[in-house]
Design a protein around this motif. Structure first.
Motif, PDB file in Angstrom:
ATOM      1  N   LEU A   1      42.302  44.610  48.241  1.00  0.00           N
ATOM      2  CA  LEU A   1      41.695  45.367  47.143  1.00  0.00           C
ATOM      3  C   LEU A   1      42.021  44.734  45.797  1.00  0.00           C
ATOM      4  O   LEU A   1      41.167  44.651  44.909  1.00  0.00           O
ATOM      5  CB  LEU A   1      42.177  46.816  47.190  1.00  0.00           C
ATOM      6  CG  LEU A   1      41.679  47.659  48.366  1.00  0.00           C
ATOM      7  CD1 LEU A   1      42.305  49.050  48.331  1.00  0.00           C
ATOM      8  CD2 LEU A   1      40.162  47.783  48.326  1.00  0.00           C
ATOM      9  N   THR A   2      43.270  44.282  45.642  1.00  0.00           N
ATOM     10  CA  THR A   2      43.650  43.635  44.383  1.00  0.00           C
ATOM     11  C   THR A   2      42.845  42.363  44.158  1.00  0.00           C
ATOM     12  O   THR A   2      42.352  42.109  43.045  1.00  0.00           O
ATOM     13  CB  THR A   2      45.152  43.319  44.403  1.00  0.00           C
ATOM     14  OG1 THR A   2      45.894  44.519  44.634  1.00  0.00           O
ATOM     15  CG2 THR A   2      45.594  42.711  43.083  1.00  0.00           C
ATOM     16  N   ALA A   3      42.683  41.567  45.213  1.00  0.00           N
ATOM     17  CA  ALA A   3      41.897  40.342  45.079  1.00  0.00           C
ATOM     18  C   ALA A   3      40.435  40.640  44.774  1.00  0.00           C
ATOM     19  O   ALA A   3      39.796  39.936  43.985  1.00  0.00           O
ATOM     20  CB  ALA A   3      42.012  39.515  46.365  1.00  0.00           C
ATOM     21  N   ALA A   4      39.894  41.684  45.395  1.00  0.00           N
ATOM     22  CA  ALA A   4      38.493  42.036  45.142  1.00  0.00           C
ATOM     23  C   ALA A   4      38.289  42.471  43.692  1.00  0.00           C
ATOM     24  O   ALA A   4      37.311  42.084  43.041  1.00  0.00           O
ATOM     25  CB  ALA A   4      38.060  43.138  46.098  1.00  0.00           C
ATOM     26  N   VAL A   5      39.211  43.296  43.162  1.00  0.00           N
ATOM     27  CA  VAL A   5      39.092  43.732  41.767  1.00  0.00           C
ATOM     28  C   VAL A   5      39.227  42.541  40.822  1.00  0.00           C
ATOM     29  O   VAL A   5      38.476  42.415  39.843  1.00  0.00           O
ATOM     30  CB  VAL A   5      40.160  44.812  41.467  1.00  0.00           C
ATOM     31  CG1 VAL A   5      40.189  45.147  39.984  1.00  0.00           C
ATOM     32  CG2 VAL A   5      39.876  46.066  42.278  1.00  0.00           C
ATOM     33  N   ALA A   6      40.191  41.652  41.104  1.00  0.00           N
ATOM     34  CA  ALA A   6      40.370  40.475  40.245  1.00  0.00           C
ATOM     35  C   ALA A   6      39.133  39.577  40.282  1.00  0.00           C
ATOM     36  O   ALA A   6      38.687  39.071  39.238  1.00  0.00           O
ATOM     37  CB  ALA A   6      41.606  39.698  40.686  1.00  0.00           C
ATOM     38  N   ALA A   7      38.550  39.362  41.470  1.00  0.00           N
ATOM     39  CA  ALA A   7      37.354  38.517  41.565  1.00  0.00           C
ATOM     40  C   ALA A   7      36.169  39.150  40.848  1.00  0.00           C
ATOM     41  O   ALA A   7      35.369  38.455  40.203  1.00  0.00           O
ATOM     42  CB  ALA A   7      37.015  38.267  43.040  1.00  0.00           C
ATOM     43  N   ALA A   8      36.042  40.475  40.947  1.00  0.00           N
ATOM     44  CA  ALA A   8      34.935  41.150  40.266  1.00  0.00           C
ATOM     45  C   ALA A   8      35.056  41.016  38.753  1.00  0.00           C
ATOM     46  O   ALA A   8      34.068  40.783  38.047  1.00  0.00           O
ATOM     47  CB  ALA A   8      34.901  42.614  40.680  1.00  0.00           C
ATOM     48  N   LEU A   9      36.276  41.173  38.221  1.00  0.00           N
ATOM     49  CA  LEU A   9      36.465  41.009  36.788  1.00  0.00           C
ATOM     50  C   LEU A   9      36.299  39.555  36.354  1.00  0.00           C
ATOM     51  O   LEU A   9      35.839  39.274  35.238  1.00  0.00           O
ATOM     52  CB  LEU A   9      37.857  41.524  36.395  1.00  0.00           C
ATOM     53  CG  LEU A   9      38.096  43.034  36.593  1.00  0.00           C
ATOM     54  CD1 LEU A   9      39.534  43.388  36.255  1.00  0.00           C
ATOM     55  CD2 LEU A   9      37.136  43.845  35.741  1.00  0.00           C
ATOM     56  N   TRP A  10      36.670  38.620  37.210  1.00  0.00           N
ATOM     57  CA  TRP A  10      36.587  37.200  36.869  1.00  0.00           C
ATOM     58  C   TRP A  10      35.138  36.708  36.853  1.00  0.00           C
ATOM     59  O   TRP A  10      34.710  35.994  35.962  1.00  0.00           O
ATOM     60  CB  TRP A  10      37.429  36.391  37.871  1.00  0.00           C
ATOM     61  CG  TRP A  10      37.275  34.908  37.740  1.00  0.00           C
ATOM     62  CD1 TRP A  10      37.327  34.169  36.599  1.00  0.00           C
ATOM     63  CD2 TRP A  10      37.014  33.996  38.809  1.00  0.00           C
ATOM     64  NE1 TRP A  10      37.131  32.839  36.873  1.00  0.00           N
ATOM     65  CE2 TRP A  10      36.944  32.702  38.236  1.00  0.00           C
ATOM     66  CE3 TRP A  10      36.874  34.140  40.189  1.00  0.00           C
ATOM     67  CZ2 TRP A  10      36.713  31.574  38.999  1.00  0.00           C
ATOM     68  CZ3 TRP A  10      36.660  33.018  40.953  1.00  0.00           C
ATOM     69  CH2 TRP A  10      36.578  31.741  40.350  1.00  0.00           C
ATOM     70  N   ARG A  11      34.384  37.120  37.864  1.00  0.00           N
ATOM     71  CA  ARG A  11      33.021  36.647  37.995  1.00  0.00           C
ATOM     72  C   ARG A  11      31.990  37.605  37.408  1.00  0.00           C
ATOM     73  O   ARG A  11      30.789  37.355  37.523  1.00  0.00           O
ATOM     74  CB  ARG A  11      32.687  36.413  39.473  1.00  0.00           C
ATOM     75  CG  ARG A  11      33.567  35.379  40.165  1.00  0.00           C
ATOM     76  CD  ARG A  11      33.391  34.009  39.549  1.00  0.00           C
ATOM     77  NE  ARG A  11      32.028  33.509  39.738  1.00  0.00           N
ATOM     78  CZ  ARG A  11      31.561  32.376  39.217  1.00  0.00           C
ATOM     79  NH1 ARG A  11      32.354  31.626  38.460  1.00  0.00           N
ATOM     80  NH2 ARG A  11      30.322  31.988  39.448  1.00  0.00           N
ATOM     81  N   GLY A  12      32.457  38.698  36.843  1.00  0.00           N
ATOM     82  CA  GLY A  12      31.516  39.669  36.296  1.00  0.00           C
ATOM     83  C   GLY A  12      30.727  39.093  35.133  1.00  0.00           C
ATOM     84  O   GLY A  12      31.215  38.283  34.354  1.00  0.00           O
TER      85      GLY A  12
END
Length: 406
Positions: free
Chosen positions: A276-287
């Motif tokens: 979940l932490t990786a998914a949130v970080a990737a979403a914020l990074w690639r958003g």
């Protein structure tokens, strides 16, 4: 003549082309992500801990919350009663052995029937402050809750000395049972049941009292009416008081249905949290950031007069004279009300009274024009429009006669 050719420049990498401000924004972004995850964890822990603390405070003799009972425990201790607060049924049973003591027993769903019967057997008095059906069946010979009383003072109307000394109270849950003294009748039941039985294992009798302690003995309600006197009378009959505080952890029941957490391996939860932490970080990074708002010109600008005419043609085509008359009357009433210094929300009767006071029109005529029956035909609608226009003109003439002289 040789000419030195300029050296071929290597393309700059991403790290070299990144400006200090961009690197700072990137670092701030990762800091914000970490801070957000920490905040979510803190909020979740506080919610879980708050729920557990709320459950612990209910009828807890060490809780100062409104639904706690610390005030009652302190008053009993001040009266010379040895108040023993225990949170284990084994410790409660050990405290009751070899002494004439009172057991205060809330509802204990984590204990089996045998454990509750064994716990209450050595007590001289048992005070049920949160009686439920199972506990009443086991200890009070089949008594049960029968309803909820209204918020009214009720006299004891029984021969129990503690109830007579306490006087009237405001019971909430009422009970009924056989072979028991019944006090405080209300709503088809009684706010207090007192039953005495002969003990089989030891000489003497055992007294069982059932009362809704959540409505009478908590910190919020203890000082009301005769609540404190009734609590002291029921719990202070013996020099030792064992107050058992049940919990989910204190149980003698075997878990028949293991939970999902018990069935999963211990490494599953950390892996899920990491994913979940990786998914949130990737979403914020690639958003993708939204750009500025773009103003869009409307293709057509419609004037208010054209809208009004269009609606009028629709009313005329549909033949809805009642709705058209309603709009005419509403507009005339609002304009006349504001002309007379009244509120725009004034009723037709109020406007008609004001017009009659100014001798503009009779009250009945103005009331009929502003709030009469709907017209049945187009001719009636035209007549109503003429009456409303004359009424508004007369009101303006009465208030501003100088404008008519010009």
């Amino acid at each position: 003549m040789s000419v030195d050719a300029p050296a071929h420049r290597q393309p700059a990498t991403g790290a070299e082309t990144q400006t200090p401000r961009a690197r700072q924004r990137s670092a701030l972004g990762w800091i914000a992500i970490v801070a957000g995850l920490i905040a979510v964890g803190i909020v979740g822990a506080s919610v879980v801990g708050g729920g557990e603390w709320s459950q612990r405070e209910a009828l807890d003799p060490e809780s100062a919350a409104p639904d706690g009972t610390r005030a009652l425990a302190h008053i009993l201790a001040d009266q010379g009663i040895d108040v023993r607060i225990v949170r284990s049924h084994d410790q409660a049973a050990a405290s009751l052995q070899g002494t004439e003591a009172t057991l205060v027993l809330p509802d204990a769903p984590a204990l089996s029937d045998d454990a509750i019967s064994a716990l209450t057997a050595p007590a001289a008095d048992v005070v049920l402050i949160d009686p439920r059906s199972r506990t009443l069946r086991l200890i009070a010979d089949g008594a049960g809750a029968v309803g909820v009383a209204d918020d009214a003072l009720v006299e004891p109307q029984c021969s129990v000395p503690e109830a007579q000394r306490a006087g009237p109270i405001r019971p909430r849950t009422v009970f009924a049972g056989t072979d028991a003294a019944q006090c405080y009748p209300a709503a088809g039941g009684y706010g207090l049941l007192v039953r005495e039985t002969v003990r089989s294992d030891t000489p003497g009798t055992q007294r069982v009292s059932a009362v809704d302690g959540a409505a009478l003995f908590t910190n919020e309600y203890l000082a009301d009416d005769g609540n404190a006197a009734l609590a002291l009378g029921l719990m202070g009959r013996h020099p030792t008081l064992v107050w058992y505080v049940p919990s989910v952890a204190d149980t003698d029941l075997d878990p028949l249905n293991p939970s999902l957490g018990e069935l999963t391996p211990p490494w599953v939860s950390p892996v899920i949290a990491l994913a979940l932490t990786a998914a949130v970080a990737a979403a914020l990074w690639r958003g993708i950031r939204f750009g500025p708002l773009v103003a869009e010109r409307l293709p057509v600008t419609v004037r208010g007069e054209e809208t009004t005419r269009g609606r009028a043609h629709l009313y005329a085509q549909s033949g809805d004279t009642a709705h058209a008359a309603l709009l005419l009357r509403h507009g005339t009433r609002v304009r006349i009300a504001r002309l007379l210094g009244l509120s725009g929300a004034s009723s037709a009767a109020e406007v008609a009274d004001a017009l009659a006071t100014l001798s503009v029109s009779s009250r009945e005529e103005a009331r009929t024009a502003l709030d009469g029956p709907p017209p049945a035909s187009r001719r009636d609608l035209d007549d109503l429009y003429d009456r409303l226009r004359r009424l508004e003109a007369a009101a303006r003439a009465a208030l501003h006669p100088e404008r008519n002289d010009r």
